[in-house]
Design a protein around this motif. Structure first.
Motif, short mmCIF file in Angstrom:
data_model
loop_
_atom_site.label_atom_id
_atom_site.label_comp_id
_atom_site.label_asym_id
_atom_site.label_seq_id
_atom_site.Cartn_x
_atom_site.Cartn_y
_atom_site.Cartn_z
N PHE A 179 1.28 -1.50 -0.15
CA PHE A 179 0.18 -0.35 0.25
C PHE A 179 0.82 0.96 0.26
O PHE A 179 1.66 1.51 0.82
N ASN A 180 0.53 2.49 -0.19
CA ASN A 180 0.81 3.76 -0.87
C ASN A 180 -0.27 4.20 0.05
O ASN A 180 -2.08 4.19 -0.29
N VAL A 181 0.44 5.22 0.82
CA VAL A 181 -0.72 6.48 2.09
C VAL A 181 -0.42 7.79 0.99
O VAL A 181 0.62 8.11 0.65
N TYR A 182 -1.53 8.21 0.92
CA TYR A 182 -1.49 9.80 0.18
C TYR A 182 -1.91 11.30 0.92
O TYR A 182 -2.91 10.54 1.47
N GLY A 192 -3.31 13.89 -2.19
CA GLY A 192 -2.54 13.34 -3.34
C GLY A 192 -1.79 13.66 -3.61
O GLY A 192 -0.98 13.16 -4.54
N THR A 193 -0.57 13.52 -2.16
CA THR A 193 0.69 13.56 -2.81
C THR A 193 1.37 12.26 -1.36
O THR A 193 0.87 12.35 -0.05
N ASP A 195 -5.71 15.31 5.10
CA ASP A 195 -6.89 14.21 4.44
C ASP A 195 -5.51 13.04 3.96
O ASP A 195 -5.15 13.82 2.69
N TYR A 196 -6.52 11.37 3.94
CA TYR A 196 -5.86 10.99 3.29
C TYR A 196 -6.58 9.92 2.59
O TYR A 196 -7.63 9.48 2.69
N GLY A 253 -6.71 2.51 -8.23
CA GLY A 253 -6.93 3.86 -7.61
C GLY A 253 -7.33 4.06 -5.67
O GLY A 253 -6.98 3.61 -5.40
N ASP A 254 -7.16 5.21 -5.39
CA ASP A 254 -7.46 5.65 -4.63
C ASP A 254 -8.72 5.26 -3.45
O ASP A 254 -9.87 5.09 -4.24
#
Length: 632
Positions: free
Chosen positions: A84-87, A90-91, A114-115, A127-128
């Protein structure tokens, strides 16, 4: 100490049920009561995929003084090797994909950050996710609106308190919603005479939007033993239904009335001992009554259940079980002090079908030690490893096909726990406390056969008991109870003389897989010299008097650790707490372990008990198994 573990739902059969001829001989010898299985043998079979909820990531962000702990679900439908990647807005904030847990601590971030989370499958980022639910003060409030109070026919006024809750995806959006029971302040135990206000049930989204309100009406008495509601997706359409016992005058979420709106079956003592009784399936999205059948069993003669004034006739239990190994069925039951009857229902294609009925008074079961064995709750688990669920009803168990499986003859009790309490032996175990002063005050049994592994001496009514791995200093679950000193290991040996500060609920709260103590409005970690307070709820109250239980406790958001839901003291919100502790343990969301998920469904039944998964979570645990599941 680490123990190899095989998921009991998927392991091949190493023991088979005894052939019928042998079973008959054992029964004739009076050995069935010792817990010996009495049904025909099965053949080994591969695990059948079980229907589970199509959940979103359930992302949460819990603010601490140093930043935000972001956590999310590893779904049963995800690949084993997903990362997993955490944003944040959007970053991406993690330097490399998260693989060893489903948490990420974002140091220094503000509470309003906001994550979202993106899964990485075979090197390809997906996707998100949904946006994280923010726990800015360590908790999240869900606004609720108490029903208007009233006055009973004898002139007693009452208001409403938020009571027990359950969860399910009521509208099919992938997020769990809350089904909340409102209880009047004059709710009664069955042993107490007097009128009560109506029981009210709400469907609520996590933002506080009320989807519907059901009023069970004057002919359903209010109290811990009268209304056990089940929330589950029974027909596999992706939206949960709600099953409840109803009566003439019940008003569904659209305002439609079931039966006669004018009927009043209450007697001068406030009991409802006449009139029709129903089982109704409500639509989770609208609260509409979709189907109603006669409740099984009917009350018949009140005195046949153990007394003539209405105490024991209205002791109801409920649950949800995968009786065919793949899809859930509704379990509705009546009685446990004397006669016990369990009815299994399927809800398919918009109608009820009764799968089977187990009756301790039937010619098949009468006189064989199954009467009087029920608890103030039940448990659901695949105790015999055939891929299908059994009903553990206290001191007895009923097989997936509705036939008696075993009985210990130890009788009624107030608390029990069914899970992989001893990871060093195959299968599941049951720990239970007893009320009968002539029987063991507590015992542990093989959940497959009911054979007693260890027990403690008779000592009167033992009112509380817990089993779970709360101490890393001893392998497996520790068991303790009100009447016994110290904590015992899975073999029954006292391994520490100091009992925990509570004998109530459990919670996986901090970073390790050892479980914590949940009691009243706080969570503590067990220690041999004293317990350490990890959480004290702010402005909240517990439910159900001296039972001091939460509205709900379990893995409902974030990673596999458990949330706790209390009502605020003014009954205007449900306050959800999620753990602020990071972890390096990665486990599939417990919502996709169906033993745990059905335990969340039956948690509201009578004397609430904490959920246990089908595998061991604790100190020295083996790698947690992945479930075999599918989503609608």
């Amino acid at each position: 100490m680490s123990h190899p573990h095989t998921n009991p739902r998927t392991r091949p059969h190493t023991q088979r049920r005894r052939p019928l001829a042998l079973a008959a001989a054992l029964a004739a010898a009076g050995l069935v009561g010792a817990g010996l299985t009495t049904l025909a043998p099965d053949t080994a079979e591969a695990a059948t995929a079980r229907q589970v909820e199509a959940l979103d990531r359930g992302v949460v962000s819990v603010h601490t003084g140093d930043g935000n702990l972001v956590s999310w679900r590893w779904l049963g439908t995800d690949p084993d090797n997903v990362s997993f990647n955490v944003y944040r807005a959007g970053t991406k904030v993690n330097s490399s994909p998260v693989t060893g847990s489903t948490t990420y601590f974002h140091s220094g971030a503000p509470s309003h950050a906001d994550y979202t989370v993106r899964a990485v499958v075979n090197g390809t980022e997906q996707g998100d996710s949904v946006h994280a639910i923010q726990f800015r003060a360590g908790y999240k409030d869900v606004p609720i609106s108490p029903p208007s109070g009233g006055t009973t026919p004898d002139g007693v006024s009452y208001t409403y308190e938020a009571n027990d809750a359950s969860v399910g995806d009521l509208d099919g959006d992938g997020a769990l919603d809350i089904v909340l029971k409102w209880q009047p302040t004059n709710a009664k135990d069955n042993s107490q005479s007097g009128y009560t206000g109506n029981t009210i049930v709400d469907g609520i989204k996590l933002d506080g939007t009320r989807l519907w309100r059901v009023d069970l009406g004057r002919n359903i008495r209010s109290g811990a033993h009268y209304t056990q509601f089940q929330v589950y997706d029974y027909d596999g359409d992706g939206e949960a239904e709600v099953a409840m016992k109803t009566a003439d005058g019940t008003k569904d979420g659209t305002g439609a009335v079931i039966g006669s709106s004018s009927a009043d079956y209450r007697n001068s003592s406030g009991y409802v001992l006449s009139g029709p009784e129903y089982l109704t399936m409500f639509n989770g999205r609208t609260g509409r009554a979709m189907g109603t059948v006669d409740y099984v069993p009917a009350r018949g003669s009140v005195s046949s259940w153990g007394d003539s004034y209405g105490n024991r006739v209205d002791r109801f239990l409920a649950g949800t079980a995968y009786l065919d190994g793949s899809r859930p069925s509704v379990i509705m039951a009546r009685g446990y002090y004397t006669r016990s009857v369990i009815a299994a229902w399927d809800w398919r294609d918009g109608r009820f079908t009764r799968r089977w009925t187990f009756d301790t008074n039937s010619s098949t079961n009468s006189g064989k030690g199954y009467d009087g064995q029920g608890n103030h709750q039940l448990s659901v688990a695949d105790v015999d490893g055939d891929g299908k669920d059994e009903i553990v009803y206290g001191a007895m168990a009923v097989d997936d096909n509705g036939y008696a499986l075993w009985t210990t003859r130890n009788g009624h009790g107030d608390a029990m726990h069914v899970g992989d309490l001893d990871p060093s032996r195959a299968g599941l175990e049951e720990f239970k406390v007893d009320e009968d002063g002539s029987k063991p005050s507590s015992w542990m049994a093989d959940a497959r056969t009911g054979q007693i592994i260890w027990s403690t001496g008779a000592s009167g009514d033992n009112g509380r008991g817990v089993s779970g791995d709360i101490w890393s200093g001893s392998a497996g679950a520790e068991s303790w109870s009100s009447a016994e000193s110290g904590i015992r290991n899975p073999k029954g040996t006292v391994v520490n003389s100091r009992k925990p500060s509570s004998t109530n609920f459990l919670s996986w709260w901090d970073g390790d897989p050892v479980r914590e103590l949940l009691d009243g409005t706080h969570i503590d970690k067990y220690g041999t010299s004293g317990d350490t307070r990890l959480l004290t709820g702010s402005g909240v109250a517990s439910n159900n008097g001296t039972k001091a239980t939460p509205v709900l406790a379990g893995d409902i958001l974030g990673d596999w650790r458990e949330e706790v839901v209390w009502r605020t003291s003014d009954n205007t919100a449900l306050r959800i707490y999620s753990t602020p502790y990071d972890t390096d343990t990665r486990i599939t969301t417990l919502l996709h372990d169906t033993q745990y998920r059905t335990a969340l469904a039956w948690q509201n039944t009578a004397y609430n008990q904490p959920p246990h998964p089908s595998f061991f979570i604790g100190g020295g645990m083996a790698t947690a198994p992945r479930p075999t599941v599918y989503t609608p």
